[in-house]
Design a protein around this motif. Sequence first.
Motif, PDB file in Angstrom:
ATOM      1  N   ARG A 141      -0.532  -8.481   7.400  1.00 52.47           N
ATOM      2  CA  ARG A 141       0.875  -8.446   7.822  1.00 52.47           C
ATOM      3  C   ARG A 141       1.318  -9.842   8.244  1.00 52.47           C
ATOM      4  O   ARG A 141       0.584 -10.563   8.915  1.00 52.47           O
TER       5      ARG A 141
ATOM      6  N   THR B 180      -9.087   1.552   2.523  1.00 52.55           N
ATOM      7  CA  THR B 180      -8.826   0.109   2.619  1.00 52.55           C
ATOM      8  C   THR B 180      -9.586  -0.541   3.771  1.00 52.55           C
ATOM      9  O   THR B 180      -9.989   0.107   4.716  1.00 52.55           O
ATOM     10  N   ARG B 181      -9.736  -1.837   3.672  1.00 58.88           N
ATOM     11  CA  ARG B 181     -10.269  -2.706   4.733  1.00 58.88           C
ATOM     12  C   ARG B 181      -9.349  -3.902   4.850  1.00 58.88           C
ATOM     13  O   ARG B 181      -8.887  -4.425   3.842  1.00 58.88           O
ATOM     14  N   GLU B 182      -9.119  -4.351   6.057  1.00 58.06           N
ATOM     15  CA  GLU B 182      -8.483  -5.654   6.339  1.00 58.06           C
ATOM     16  C   GLU B 182      -7.062  -5.786   5.788  1.00 58.06           C
ATOM     17  O   GLU B 182      -6.598  -6.883   5.500  1.00 58.06           O
ATOM     18  N   THR B 183      -6.365  -4.664   5.656  1.00 56.29           N
ATOM     19  CA  THR B 183      -4.958  -4.759   5.261  1.00 56.29           C
ATOM     20  C   THR B 183      -4.074  -5.087   6.458  1.00 56.29           C
ATOM     21  O   THR B 183      -3.016  -5.691   6.296  1.00 56.29           O
ATOM     22  N   ASP B 184      -4.500  -4.695   7.668  1.00 56.41           N
ATOM     23  CA  ASP B 184      -3.679  -5.005   8.846  1.00 56.41           C
ATOM     24  C   ASP B 184      -3.506  -6.512   9.028  1.00 56.41           C
ATOM     25  O   ASP B 184      -2.432  -6.984   9.382  1.00 56.41           O
ATOM     26  N   LEU B 185      -4.585  -7.250   8.769  1.00 57.74           N
ATOM     27  CA  LEU B 185      -4.485  -8.697   9.020  1.00 57.74           C
ATOM     28  C   LEU B 185      -3.556  -9.384   8.044  1.00 57.74           C
ATOM     29  O   LEU B 185      -3.137 -10.532   8.278  1.00 57.74           O
TER      30      LEU B 185
ATOM     31  N   GLN C  57       0.861  -1.183   0.000  1.00 62.17           N
ATOM     32  CA  GLN C  57       0.000   0.000   0.000  1.00 62.17           C
ATOM     33  C   GLN C  57       0.892   1.226   0.000  1.00 62.17           C
ATOM     34  O   GLN C  57       1.389   1.644   1.031  1.00 62.17           O
TER      35      GLN C  57
END
Lengths: 370, 360
Positions: A83, A76-81, A69
């Motif tokens: 990682r 955005t949604r659900e980019t943290d998960l 990103q």
Amino acid sequence: MKASDVCAVVFVALSSVASPGWAQVPGPNNAITDVPGIRVGHFTGNPLTGTTVVIAEKGGQGVAGGVSQRGGAPGTRETDLLRPENLVQIVNAITLSGGSAYGLAAASGVMQCLEGQGVGFPVGGGNVVPIVPTAILFDPGRCGAPFNYRPNFSFGLAACSAARSGPVQEGNVGAGAGAVSGGVKGGLGTASVVLDKGVIVGAIVPLTSVGSTFDANGNLYAAPLELAGEFGNLIPIQSGPPPGMSRPAAVPGGLLRNTTIAVVATNVELTKTQATKIAQMADDGLARAIKPTHTPYDGDTVFALGTGRISMASLGDPAFAEYLIGSAAADTLSRAVVHAILSADSTSCEKSYCDLFPNACRNRKKGAQK
Amino acid sequence: MIRDRRASSSACAAAVFTLVSVSASWAQTPGPLNAITDVPGIEVGQYTSTDSKSGGGTGTTVVVSRAGAVGGVSQRGGAPGTRETDLLRPENLVEKVNAVVLSGGSAYGLAAADGVMLCLEAQGIGFPVGPNQVVPIVPSAILFDPGRCAPFSRRPDASFGLAACNAASGGPVQQGNVGAGAGARSGGSKGGLGTASTVLSNGIIVGAIVAVNSSGRTFDAEGNFYAGFLELGNEFPLAPTTGADVVPPSNLLQNTTIAVVATSARLTKAQATKVAQMADDGLARAIKPSHGVGDGDTIFVMATGTDTRDATNLVNGIGSAAADTLSRAVVHAILAAQSIHVDSCNVKSYCEQFSQKCAK
């Protein structure tokens, strides 16, 4: 060692990297759906906006995913998960949608669609939570459309329900329906490549960029990456637009209305860490096809998926395989950008590339390459 | 060795002196409401849905800044469900957030933010993108509560966000089994929603609100809160008894503690990010373990900037206070949580498990 020996060594090293082990031809549909386990669904609104869903599965389960990103105005949604250190190892679908941040609602429809099929991360008792990372692009209010007309829950539900393998419609469809790129009509494009050892890489991109895909003369930056005549005999031009036409100076509505979002996929089994690296390398494909890119005004976001049909171990040194897959992902994404711009149709507000540069496209049979 | 001990004890004296001088310049008292709404311009709205048959609940809590607040985030839990965290990175364009949504429902609950966006758009609140056109900036995080004493399909959707946003106001904030804390559990006890605030001696206000849904516990084997030592005034009315109850184990993989810290200070996005990171230590001090594999722990910061001083030299103090305020909000959440005993749905609150402590 003589200079000629050094050259010979370099030649051998280079040739072993670039060719013969990794010859490149497009897949049968020249689309991301050439990657086994990938299905694509569009829903296109009227006026033009829409949602595109990329569904990934292996044996009824999701597949490993990663993200890059780098654009400055993401939604955005659900980019943290995604990682690598985080728990969930799979992705069930990626949603790409118009509608600016409002369009993130489309992902909820995709989640409901997948839950109805029992697809998702299992959380006990037979229940699932579908893992649906999402990115949006800016298109609301374009070309006289009401600002409040934009993808919602129902767009995601419809796009997910329409998902299938096989050919993928390009141009003014799905998340590319309302797209604009460097002042010309953007659109949705896809491409694929088949490498040696059965490795397949595909990309799909709705193209909405501040930057342009072509130089001052009108030649597409990524045209040299063409495989097998896929761009339909584009003619190099030195003249720019024909007399009476001028290259659009600015993006309609201002710089804030952009974002190029994309998915790349491969049939190789990836870890989350490897998928993250593939996404980062694929992002360079945007840099080669669009100039400038990743600006403060673009929310550029690239997802990567590995559908696990081929084990990484079967490809030899995993780092080297990753290097080749990442390189191919970048080139495939660049080519998908060219397809997006060539397949876009003019609207009452923006000309398509081929209508702006008829000399470049004069030998081109539209749609003939696929 | 003896000499070494002497040397370290004099170093220790110096360190203690330093600590005293720090705390003297940072005297802390709770704000009038001891709630995040003590930060001027911060409003809270909650919507709670309780299943009448089972008593199981879920809900949504929204923290609104109508004027916009500079945002930051710390996302350190291992199983997050989030929206719009990428835009909070300091290098990215948008600086101000209009609201933060905390919601139950696992990833399904991210839909609540759709309703919050529509609520704010109708009020003309958002990032301006054209004449009369705004895009509300609404970062969100969810916690896992579906299927606890209620059907798995019962979870926050856009209507929850709309209702919570329409209910947003300043003033006192309801705690316990409400909003995003309605279905929360914490280390085998009933979790809940808590809030707290701190007024620093320099006038800066820091507030926190948290939905505690943690795999880890907030208290030791004798029922003493890990963060009990951070009490300000007499905000934790607990009797000094010991006496252990049997606290059942928790499900380690279905959790997540999510929080918002707000301050009146004028911070940059980078400073807000730093405050979020420091605030996250407040979870570490109040919950053990925290940031686990099955926790999606996520802390947002909203800096309203009504205190217009340059904050360059204040970030450390604000971050320290943010951590302590968040720890205290966690204790409030557990103390306010209520047991559920309806048919087969049974989860005890801390105050049921340690009734003598709460007798005061």
